[in-house]
Enzyme design. Structure first.
Site, PDB file in Angstrom:
ATOM      1  N   ASP A  22      23.852 -37.459 -28.751  1.00  0.00           N
ATOM      2  CA  ASP A  22      24.803 -37.097 -29.805  1.00  0.00           C
ATOM      3  C   ASP A  22      26.033 -38.005 -30.004  1.00  0.00           C
ATOM      4  OD1 ASP A  22      23.184 -35.021 -29.028  1.00  0.00           O
ATOM      5  OD2 ASP A  22      24.794 -33.590 -28.739  1.00  0.00           O
ATOM      6  N   GLU A 191      23.571 -25.816 -31.840  1.00  0.00           N
ATOM      7  CA  GLU A 191      24.370 -26.819 -31.126  1.00  0.00           C
ATOM      8  C   GLU A 191      25.226 -27.607 -32.113  1.00  0.00           C
ATOM      9  OE1 GLU A 191      21.366 -27.922 -27.510  1.00  0.00           O
ATOM     10  OE2 GLU A 191      21.101 -29.126 -29.291  1.00  0.00           O
TER      11      GLU A 191
HETATM   12  C1  FRU Z   1      22.491 -31.743 -28.346  1.00  0.00           C
HETATM   13  C2  FRU Z   1      22.955 -31.437 -26.940  1.00  0.00           C
HETATM   14  C3  FRU Z   1      24.301 -30.775 -26.961  1.00  0.00           C
HETATM   15  C4  FRU Z   1      24.850 -31.104 -25.605  1.00  0.00           C
HETATM   16  C5  FRU Z   1      24.335 -32.492 -25.393  1.00  0.00           C
HETATM   17  C6  FRU Z   1      24.062 -32.834 -23.976  1.00  0.00           C
HETATM   18  O1  FRU Z   1      21.642 -32.811 -28.472  1.00  0.00           O
HETATM   19  O2  FRU Z   1      21.992 -30.630 -26.293  1.00  0.00           O
HETATM   20  O3  FRU Z   1      24.266 -29.402 -27.250  1.00  0.00           O
HETATM   21  O4  FRU Z   1      26.246 -31.049 -25.542  1.00  0.00           O
HETATM   22  O5  FRU Z   1      23.148 -32.608 -26.157  1.00  0.00           O
HETATM   23  O6  FRU Z   1      23.757 -34.184 -23.830  1.00  0.00           O
END
Ligand code: FRU
Length: 439
Positions: A22, A191
């Site tokens: 992300d 998310e």
């Molecule tokens: C989304 C996610 C988020 C989390 C991150 C961990 O892709 O699962 O929810 O903060 O990746 O790397």
């Protein structure tokens, strides 16, 4: 770029080495766009999550600045956001950068760090963690200031809901409300939220969901409605699901804080949790999408988010090319019903795109695009509703991705591709194509 790195994009942000997911903590300040990201500095699989940092003055060319937020006793550093604290309400001076991220250990809590050197280095707040809840998936805090209510807010994903908290000092938070029950797609964990006011006064709540995307795995849904300073209300019927991008590789999309001219500039992680750890790149994994400006359009009484390549992408157009390269934008206009656009190479690998004005649909087929067998979930055809006529398509081709947009913003589709040789041939039926190199 060595041969080993033949899939490394030319004009998309990638980590110099190691794993990336992300985009995090993005903000604009003093002419510089700051992009942080989920980074494993030690290997090309998901682990040791830290915030990597890259900067750009044009949203196209990026410079790596190090990993300013690293794991600590509270856990690894998951996704989050930053805000430019113009008034210094957090106590670190005017124009300090305040970041919130998820500390992930056994549970997940929200922690704070601040920077007084424009995001180059961060100091963790001694009072961490700042926000806690009794929920297993509680993460990805997104900060924003709402001038309408003269308050700071953070929206945090919590299972299959989004929690909203308010604050006056970016440190003490009051729970306001939670949104999600019964609305949209619930086939996965919610998310990476975002919440923003659009130019027509409506509010858009961005909700990335994994799995549950329209073609399997990860995708970005959103809701349009109102935010009264306490509560977000969706204006659509509960069963309506709206997707920001109809490709398979658009996830964790969030926007920059403090962007100039009230712009909502989004960047997405260009992958999918179904196969992100299996894609055939070396030394690093994953790229980000090109920057996109978000807006609003209406179709049949419903409001939708419009997505256009940011104007910086138009500024990056170079000379016109006779055939496609791994670094180009293809503009196809004068589209007729049944228009077909094929990108191919001498190995018989190809990507076929089709537009139907009758069915108001656009499709991209990557089943024979090159290397596709590293995951059963990779070969696929993705389709999008076009909400009316497409006057022109803008197709961004890089070494391992294709992003197709309705130039007017009513459709976006982002897909990875791994041709064993670059596509060097373009065939267009039912339209007129111009190819620009990207500078
Ligand atoms: C989304 C996610 C988020 C989390 C991150 C961990 O892709 O699962 O929810 O903060 O990746 O790397």
């Amino acid at each position: 770029v060595t041969n080993k790195e033949k899939y490394r994009p030319a004009y998309h942000h990638t980590p110099a080495w190691g794993w990336m997911n992300d985009p995090n903590g993005m903000f604009y300040k003093d002419g510089v766009w700051h992009l942080y990201y989920q980074h494993n500095p030690y290997g090309s699989l998901w682990d040791n999550l830290s915030w990597g940092h890259s900067t750009s003055r044009d949203l196209v060319h990026w410079t790596f600045e190090g990993d300013p937020v690293e794991p600590d006793a509270w856990g690894t550093i998951f996704s989050g956001s930053s805000i430019v604290d113009h008034d210094g309400v957090a106590g670190y001076g005017k124009e300090a950068v305040v970041a919130y991220y998820t500390s992930a250990r056994e549970g997940q809590t929200q922690s704070m760090a601040y920077s007084t050197d424009n995001g180059t280095t961060f100091t963790k707040y001694a009072g961490n963690p700042v926000i806690t809840a009794k929920a297993p998936d509680f993460r990805d805090p997104h900060l924003f200031y709402a001038p309408d209510f003269k308050k700071y807010y953070v929206i945090v994903s919590c299972g299959q809901k989004m929690n909203i908290y308010s604050s006056d000092d970016l440190k003490t938070w009051t729970f306001e409300s939670s949104f999600g029950e019964g609305y949209g797609c619930h086939e996965g964990v919610w998310e990476c939220p975002d919440l923003m006011k659009m130019s027509n006064g409506k509010w858009v709540l961005v909700c990335n969901i994994n799995p549950g995307g329209p073609f399997g795995g990860s995708a970005t849904q959103y809701f349009v409605g109102n935010f009264d300073g306490h509560k977000f209300t969706c204006e659509s019927n509960p069963e309506v699901t709206k997707w920001m991008d109809y490709g398979k590789d658009h996830y964790a999309a969030v926007t920059f804080d403090n962007a100039p001219d009230g712009r909502h500039v989004a960047i997405a992680w260009m992958s999918n949790w179904q196969y992100a750890t299996q894609v055939p790149t070396q030394q690093y994994r994953s790229a980000n999408s090109i920057p996109r400006d978000l807006g609003i359009f209406t179709d049949g009484g419903e409001d939708y988010v419009s997505v256009v390549p940011s104007p910086e992408m138009t500024a990056a157009r170079g000379r016109r090319l006779a055939s496609p390269s791994t670094k180009c934008e293809i503009v196809v206009s004068k589209l007729r019903d049944g228009a077909t656009i094929v990108l191919s190479n001498g190995k018989g690998e190809k990507v076929t795109m089709k537009y139907s004005s009758k069915n108001k649909a656009f499709a991209m087929d990557r089943r024979t695009s090159g290397k596709v067998d590293f995951s059963d979930a990779f070969p696929c055809v993705t389709t999008a509703p076009t909400h009316g006529r497409i006057n022109a398509l803008r197709i961004f081709v890089d070494a391992s991705s294709i992003e197709a947009f309705d130039a007017d913003g009513k459709m976006a589709m982002t897909n990875l591709v791994f041709p064993t040789e670059p596509y060097n041939k373009l065939t267009v039926k039912g339209g007129k194509a111009v190819i620009y190199e990207i500078k």
